[in-house]
Design a protein around this motif. Structure first.
Motif, mmCIF file in Angstrom:
data_model
loop_
_atom_site.group_PDB
_atom_site.id
_atom_site.type_symbol
_atom_site.label_atom_id
_atom_site.label_comp_id
_atom_site.label_asym_id
_atom_site.label_seq_id
_atom_site.Cartn_x
_atom_site.Cartn_y
_atom_site.Cartn_z
ATOM 1 N N PRO A 7 0.798 -1.230 0.000
ATOM 2 C CA PRO A 7 0.000 0.000 0.000
ATOM 3 C C PRO A 7 0.831 1.281 0.000
ATOM 4 C CG PRO A 7 -0.982 -1.581 1.487
ATOM 5 C CD PRO A 7 0.333 -2.163 1.039
ATOM 6 N N GLN A 38 -3.904 8.835 -1.764
ATOM 7 C CA GLN A 38 -4.821 8.105 -0.886
ATOM 8 C C GLN A 38 -5.647 7.092 -1.682
ATOM 9 O OE1 GLN A 38 -5.046 8.186 2.563
ATOM 10 N NE2 GLN A 38 -3.128 9.293 2.243
ATOM 11 N N ASP A 39 -6.014 7.444 -2.906
ATOM 12 C CA ASP A 39 -6.761 6.516 -3.758
ATOM 13 C C ASP A 39 -5.917 5.289 -4.110
ATOM 14 O OD1 ASP A 39 -9.057 8.071 -3.753
ATOM 15 O OD2 ASP A 39 -8.524 9.112 -5.608
ATOM 16 N N GLN A 40 -4.614 5.494 -4.379
ATOM 17 C CA GLN A 40 -3.734 4.362 -4.671
ATOM 18 C C GLN A 40 -3.593 3.450 -3.454
ATOM 19 O OE1 GLN A 40 -0.306 6.650 -6.047
ATOM 20 N NE2 GLN A 40 -0.419 5.542 -7.987
ATOM 21 N N ILE A 41 -3.425 4.041 -2.289
ATOM 22 C CA ILE A 41 -3.289 3.245 -1.063
ATOM 23 C C ILE A 41 -4.538 2.399 -0.854
ATOM 24 C CG2 ILE A 41 -3.112 3.358 1.451
ATOM 25 C CD1 ILE A 41 -1.369 5.897 1.045
ATOM 26 N N LYS A 42 -5.691 3.009 -1.006
ATOM 27 C CA LYS A 42 -6.950 2.285 -0.811
ATOM 28 C C LYS A 42 -7.093 1.154 -1.824
ATOM 29 C CE LYS A 42 -11.917 2.833 -0.440
ATOM 30 N NZ LYS A 42 -13.035 3.772 -0.453
ATOM 31 N N ALA A 43 -6.818 1.439 -3.095
ATOM 32 C CA ALA A 43 -6.940 0.421 -4.137
ATOM 33 C C ALA A 43 -5.979 -0.735 -3.885
ATOM 34 C CB ALA A 43 -6.677 1.039 -5.508
ATOM 35 N N MET A 45 -4.766 -1.698 -0.960
ATOM 36 C CA MET A 45 -5.244 -2.445 0.204
ATOM 37 C C MET A 45 -6.413 -3.351 -0.178
ATOM 38 S SD MET A 45 -4.928 0.512 3.109
ATOM 39 C CE MET A 45 -5.560 -0.457 4.447
ATOM 40 N N LEU A 46 -7.337 -2.849 -0.980
ATOM 41 C CA LEU A 46 -8.468 -3.657 -1.412
ATOM 42 C C LEU A 46 -8.023 -4.827 -2.292
ATOM 43 C CD1 LEU A 46 -11.066 -0.831 -2.142
ATOM 44 C CD2 LEU A 46 -11.061 -2.455 -0.215
#
Length: 54
Positions: A7, A38-43, A45-46
């Motif tokens: 992430p 933040q969008d990259q981190i979330k993607a 992690m998902l």
């Protein structure tokens, strides 16, 4: 299991900050480590969660 980007890997190439140094990857070209969005981190992690659950 395939290797997934951590992430907090580089915004452009996904390599961890500790071993990044300088890398080349389009579209960034030669670059040093940059904080992912933040969008990259979330993607990321998902994606890791989805891979773990399959």
């Amino acid at each position: 299991m395939t290797a997934l980007t951590t992430p907090n890997g580089c915004r452009w190439c996904g390599i961890e900050q500790r071993g990044h140094f300088q890398q080349w990857k389009p579209p960034a070209g030669w670059h040093t480590w940059e904080q992912p969005t933040q969008d990259q981190i979330k993607a990321r992690m998902l994606a890791r969660r989805a891979a773990r659950n399959t």
